[in-house]
Design an enzyme around this catalytic site. Structure first.
Site, short mmCIF file in Angstrom:
data_model
loop_
_atom_site.label_atom_id
_atom_site.label_comp_id
_atom_site.label_asym_id
_atom_site.label_seq_id
_atom_site.Cartn_x
_atom_site.Cartn_y
_atom_site.Cartn_z
N LYS A 160 -7.55 10.84 -8.01
CA LYS A 160 -7.56 11.65 -6.79
C LYS A 160 -6.25 12.43 -6.64
CE LYS A 160 -8.20 8.05 -4.08
NZ LYS A 160 -8.32 6.94 -5.02
N ARG A 215 -11.03 5.71 4.21
CA ARG A 215 -11.20 4.59 3.29
C ARG A 215 -12.17 3.55 3.80
NH1 ARG A 215 -6.70 4.94 -0.07
NH2 ARG A 215 -5.94 3.19 -1.16
N ARG A 266 0.04 3.00 -15.27
CA ARG A 266 0.53 4.07 -14.40
C ARG A 266 1.95 3.79 -13.91
NH1 ARG A 266 -3.14 6.29 -9.49
NH2 ARG A 266 -2.56 4.45 -8.30
N ARG A 313 4.42 0.57 -9.32
CA ARG A 313 4.33 0.27 -7.89
C ARG A 313 4.19 -1.23 -7.66
NH1 ARG A 313 -0.23 4.41 -5.95
NH2 ARG A 313 -0.96 2.48 -4.99
N ARG A 315 -7.29 -4.58 -4.95
CA ARG A 315 -7.57 -3.21 -4.50
C ARG A 315 -8.95 -2.75 -4.94
NH1 ARG A 315 -2.83 -0.47 -7.09
NH2 ARG A 315 -3.76 1.52 -6.55
P1 ADP Z 1 -4.68 3.97 -4.56
O1 ADP Z 1 -3.97 4.35 -5.79
O2 ADP Z 1 -5.15 2.55 -4.51
O3 ADP Z 1 -5.72 4.95 -4.13
P2 ADP Z 1 -3.04 4.69 -2.30
O4 ADP Z 1 -1.73 5.22 -2.73
O5 ADP Z 1 -4.05 5.62 -1.79
O6 ADP Z 1 -3.56 3.82 -3.50
O7 ADP Z 1 -2.82 3.55 -1.21
C1 ADP Z 1 -1.95 2.45 -1.40
C2 ADP Z 1 -2.14 1.44 -0.29
O8 ADP Z 1 -1.88 2.04 0.98
C3 ADP Z 1 -3.55 0.88 -0.15
O9 ADP Z 1 -3.79 -0.20 -1.03
C4 ADP Z 1 -3.57 0.47 1.32
O10 ADP Z 1 -2.87 -0.73 1.53
C5 ADP Z 1 -2.79 1.57 1.97
N1 ADP Z 1 -3.65 2.71 2.40
C6 ADP Z 1 -3.60 3.99 1.94
N2 ADP Z 1 -4.51 4.77 2.54
C7 ADP Z 1 -5.17 3.97 3.42
C8 ADP Z 1 -6.23 4.17 4.35
N3 ADP Z 1 -6.83 5.38 4.49
N4 ADP Z 1 -6.65 3.11 5.07
C9 ADP Z 1 -6.08 1.89 4.96
N5 ADP Z 1 -5.08 1.62 4.10
C10 ADP Z 1 -4.61 2.64 3.34
#
Ligand code: ADP
Ligand code: ZN
Length: 213
Positions: free
Chosen positions: A13, A88, A127, A160, A171
């Protein structure tokens, strides 16, 4: 363009969003990046979000909607936006629908990036991310020129906290349970664009073709 990018963690994404912003000046809005910046800066928001993030769990819908309500009304959103990692959950999607009505914005599409689970797992464990600018690298396919140092800004490139094997598996479970249902939600809304996300360039091309229709 105004798009939602759906897809598992590691589906690409963020990479796709960065390529798309270069096309028409729309901005990438990543709730993950916003939250990570808040944790790093030690703000109230960061303190509330930190534990859930580290465990690979979701941050509360209320906290996220508070962030997005403000963010979507900032001036740079006028040229469009690419929502990366938001919504999400179904409650977030419902709340976003209300918010968009309220501010008079309309989405062009919700793009679902389909990637097989084994590819996802491999990508996430390899990553690496720049702590300063969020640039994404991969130790196997796209390492920074100098190990551990961002090509773009010189920041530290690290794994990370939530990219340990345990947090990754958590996740992916959270994704299957809470986020995957959004595909059905946006199909009903008539907004879904489903793409087999083999390469980021191919994804960008499919989106461009869809929007040109
Ligand atoms: P990923 O690579 O898993 O898509 P993100 O960088 O989007 O990771 O998000 C990392 C973390 O931030 C998630 O695991 C969650 O804890 C939190 N997070 C991000 N966006 C949201 C959201 N829209 N709703 C709830 N938690 C979120
Ligand atoms: Zn950087």
């Amino acid at each position: 363009m105004r798009l939602i990018l759906l897809g598992a963690p590691g589906a690409g994404k963020g990479t796709v969003a960065k390529l798309l912003t270069a096309m028409d000046g729309s901005v990438q809005i990543s709730t993950g990046d916003i939250l990570r910046a808040a944790v790093k800066a030690g703000t109230e928001l960061g303190k509330k979000a930190e534990a859930a993030m580290k465990a690979g769990e979701l941050v509360s819908d209320d906290l996220i909607m508070g962030i997005m309500k403000e963010r979507l009304q900032e001036a740079d959103c006028k040229n469009g936006y690419l929502l990366d990692g938001f919504p999400r959950t179904i409650p977030q999607a419902e709340a976003l629908k209300g918010l968009l009505l309220e501010i008079g914005d309309e989405l062009d599409a919700a793009v679902n990036l389909n990637v097989p689970r084994d590819v996802i797992l491999d990508r996430l464990t390899t990553r690496r991310t720049c702590v300063d600018c969020g640039a994404i690298y991969n130790v196997k396919s796209n390492p920074p020129k100098e190990e551990g140092k961002c090509d773009k800004c010189g920041g530290a490139v690290v794994q990370r906290d939530d990219e340990t094997e345990e947090a990754i598996s958590k996740r992916l479970d959270v994704f299957t349970e809470q986020t995957a249902p959004l595909v059905g939600f946006y199909e009903k809304e008539g907004l879904l664009l489903d793409i087999n996300a083999t390469s980021s360039d191919a994804v960008v091309e499919s989106i461009r073709a869809h929007l040109a229709k």
